[in-house]
Structures are given as C-alpha cells and as structure tokens.
Design an enzyme around this catalytic site. Sequence first.
Site, PDB file in Angstrom:
ATOM      1  N   TYR A 265       0.816  -1.226   0.000  1.00  0.00           N
ATOM      2  CA  TYR A 265       0.000   0.000   0.000  1.00  0.00           C
ATOM      3  C   TYR A 265       0.844   1.268   0.000  1.00  0.00           C
ATOM      4  CZ  TYR A 265      -4.069  -2.776   0.989  1.00  0.00           C
ATOM      5  OH  TYR A 265      -5.070  -3.683   0.898  1.00  0.00           O
TER       6      TYR A 265
ATOM      7  N   LYS B  83       2.794 -14.183   5.662  1.00  0.00           N
ATOM      8  CA  LYS B  83       3.046 -15.091   4.545  1.00  0.00           C
ATOM      9  C   LYS B  83       4.557 -15.265   4.438  1.00  0.00           C
ATOM     10  CE  LYS B  83       1.464 -17.294   0.928  1.00  0.00           C
ATOM     11  NZ  LYS B  83       1.003 -18.660   1.119  1.00  0.00           N
TER      12      LYS B  83
ATOM     13  N   ASP C  97      -2.753 -17.854   4.419  1.00  0.00           N
ATOM     14  CA  ASP C  97      -3.756 -18.656   3.703  1.00  0.00           C
ATOM     15  C   ASP C  97      -4.405 -19.670   4.632  1.00  0.00           C
ATOM     16  OD1 ASP C  97      -1.612 -21.078   2.347  1.00  0.00           O
ATOM     17  OD2 ASP C  97      -0.905 -19.201   3.185  1.00  0.00           O
TER      18      ASP C  97
ATOM     19  N   ASP D 226      -6.295  -6.479   5.193  1.00  0.00           N
ATOM     20  CA  ASP D 226      -7.392  -6.047   4.334  1.00  0.00           C
ATOM     21  C   ASP D 226      -8.302  -7.237   4.021  1.00  0.00           C
ATOM     22  OD1 ASP D 226      -8.949  -4.568   2.671  1.00  0.00           O
ATOM     23  OD2 ASP D 226      -7.411  -4.148   1.173  1.00  0.00           O
TER      24      ASP D 226
END
Length: 429
Positions: A154, A226, A292, A316
């Site tokens: 972002y 991640k 995930d 998000d």
Amino acid sequence: MQTPEQGEKITRNGAGLRVPDQPVIPFIRGDGTGPDIWRATVRVLDAAVEAAYGGKRRLIWKEIYAGEGALRKFNNWLPDETIDAIREYRVAIKGPLTTPVGGGIRSLNVAIRQLLDLYVCQRPVRWFEGVPSPVRDPGAVNMVIFRENTEDIYAGAEFEQGQDETRRFLRLMQENFPDRYQRIRFPESSGIGLKPVSREGSQRLFRAALEYALAQNRRSVTLVHKGNIMKYTEGAFRNWAYDLAENEYGHRCYTWRQWERAREDQGEQAANAEQKAALDGGALLIKDVIADICLQQVLTRAGEFDVIATTNLNGDYLSDALAAQVGGIGIAPGGNVNSDTGHAVFEATHGTAPKYADKDVVNPGSLILSGEMMLRHLGWNEAAGKIIKAMNAVIAERAVTYDFHRLMEGATKVKCSEFGDRLIASMQA
Ligand code: NAP
C-alpha cells in the site's frame, strides 16, 4: 469552522490519554448515507454517555468537513482545518466519504490516515446473537484485528508496465541484482510493485496489539503472515514481533518461538510443560500462522483466534472475510489509531451507499459500533458496554434494518433512525 464554547481538549501525558469530562470530539457526517447514519449514531452515543454517567460526562461535538460536504462549503475535498482539528482535539469520528474521481487525492481516508500517521487499523469482529451469518457457529467469532496501516504494498511504490522509468528500474536491477532480476518471468511486460515492511513499522503495530491484549485480558495474539514465501518482509514481520514480545514483554508473554526452542533443546514434552506453566501463570500466548491457512482456520476453528496482528494486505482480506461471518458491511466498525500519540479516527468501514442516501433505511450499526470503540479509546468503558448490551437486546428482538431483514425470517424491518430509537429505549429501560 466553529469551535464549541464548552468542552475541553483531550491531551496526552506519559501515562496515556487525559480525557476531560466534557471532551470536544470533531465529527464528519460523511457523504451519501453518511448523514442518515450519523443522525442515528450521535443520539445513541449521547444516550449511552447519559445512561452511564448521568450528566457527569458529556461529549461536545464539533463538526468538521471532508468529502462532498467540504467541496460544497469550501471548494476543497479535504481542508487543512479538518486535519488540524483532528490533530488538536486528538479523537474524531467520521461517516463514509465519496472517493474523488481524478484529481490529486487517491482516497480521502488514506490521506487522513497518512497525514496523522494512524498506523493501526483496528477492527473488532464479534457476532450479535440473531444476526444472519453464513457460518455454522458465528458465536465463536470474537476477534480484534490490528492491521498495519502505513506500509506493505500500500506504500504505493509501484512502476507501471511499459513506462520509461520502469525500464530504467528494471535495468538497474539487471545490472546490480542479476540473480533477482532473473526471477522476473516476463520483465518487458511486467508492472512492478515494491513491498516495504520495516522493523519500526512492524513493531509499533505489534506493540499496539500486545498492549491492547494485555489491557483487555485477552488470551492470545496471533501473528498472521506469509513468511513462508516472503521471508524478508512477511517473515521478518513475524520475527520482529517475536523479538519484541520476548525482549520487552518476556515476563507477561509466552511465544511459540520459545516453545520451538524448548522443543529443540529438551524435547516436546518439556516444551509443552514450559508453555503450560507460563499460561497457567497468566502469560499471554503469542503465536503465528500463515495467512492462507489462517483464512481457512477462522472459518473452521474461529474460537482459536483472539487478537490478530498482521501486515497491511493480509489485514485487508482478513477484515472483510471476518466481517462477512458476523453480518457484513452494515455492522463492521473500524478505528485508525496512532497508539503513541493517542490520535484516532473511528469510522464506518463501508462506503457511502449513495443509492440509499436520505432514505433513512441503511444500517447505522457500523458507525454506532465505531462510536463504541471510540468510547473505549477514551476509557469510557461503561458507556461502551451500554451500547453492546443494547445492540444485543434490539437484535434479539429481531428489529433490524433492511439488510438484515432480507436474511431473517419473521423479523421486523425498521428504519435507520428507528433502529437508533430502539437502542436508546433499551439503554434507558
Ligand atoms: P458501499 O458504499 O459500501 O456500498 C456497497 C453496498 O454495501 C451497498 O449497495 C449496500 O448493499 C451495502 N451497504 C453499504 N453500507 C451499508 C449500510 N450502512 N447498511 C446496509 N448496507 C450497506 O460501496 P460502493 O458503492 O462501492 O462505494 C460508494 C462510494 O463510497 C464510493 O465513492 C467509494 O469510493 C466510497 N467508499 C468510501 C469508504 C469510506 O469512506 N470508508 C469505504 C468504501 C467506499 P445492497 O445494495 O446489497 O443493499
């Protein structure tokens, strides 16, 4: 912009926010359905404070402007006075704003967050009994997400495919970092985005989550990352958070990384015993999960998650996925906070829903619950508690706005303002 005659400023000292009994709170009505939900919200917040403190405390509202309202009044989407007022009065609340199309401002919300360095995006996710949900056990969902709000993809450090500067950037990579350049499959036709994740950014976000979890007696903080793929950004986020927990909060936390070390040194049984002793002694558990897998587990074993700390993009996805489990966009509150200065803007998380503007039909829940978060930020927990209790009572009566009504058999459809009336009546009962 008028300054209220009564009221005092919220200030900050070493110990935290100093909130007077009559704090001045700047508010932005918002665009589209913003004024509908604001009208309901302000009455509910005032009633909650009155019910909790019987006149001893009062919120003094000061209107400030952004979005279409500001454009009409000042020919400016985001006047400097608006940012100055939030900076000065410290804590504000806002309805949704239209995103300007074209022009220099990408998003007003993003601009406000950046100008005030509101680096925590805080999203509580809880289920109110009776709210329609797509999952079997929505009651297990009671989490608070701390999403990093200033870094990650972002940051906007992007290069558009085919531009000269992009070719220059790629050439720079090719010459200086050939090994990494070679990993780009189709360099000529690639757009490139950089993902900065810093130690400072990660640790200040994690510290806010940790302090919140300790203050609110929560059971755990889960780091969502991640790091298996993005080792030096997402993986580093995890490591820096564990470092902070172990180095500065070691006496109040126990981390999965400590458990791993204990297992390597002394075997699994000893590691389990060490963890059990720490948790029995009241330590907060700090653990981590790959993003995930987290998105599966919040569906299949929601009860295992409590406070969540995560990077911007993961946060998000996770915030919206979790909001959908407990009733969706009409009822999901949010706050953007700088935990060092106490500056905070609480806001409805949905957009302006312009097709419903001035119809008095949309759900005011998102902004009302954002107000509830604001009251907690002020330390006015009794007033916040009144709102939660009233929400539970009114939804249990099955009196709901159109968005819930279309999913609930036998419910009574009420207007936006009527939903507010019922909350107030419940608090006064
Ligand atoms: P939106 O305004 O969030 O509306 C999308 C749909 O969500 C609505 O049509 C409605 O669904 C549902 N919804 C939204 N608010 C609701 C409420 N209070 N109660 C019940 N249902 C609600 O998204 P959008 O139409 O994409 O965006 C409109 C404008 O808002 C754009 O200018 C956008 O940039 C801006 N925006 C602002 C913010 C913000 O200020 N925080 C956030 C997002 C978007 P149904 O039609 O199914 O009833």
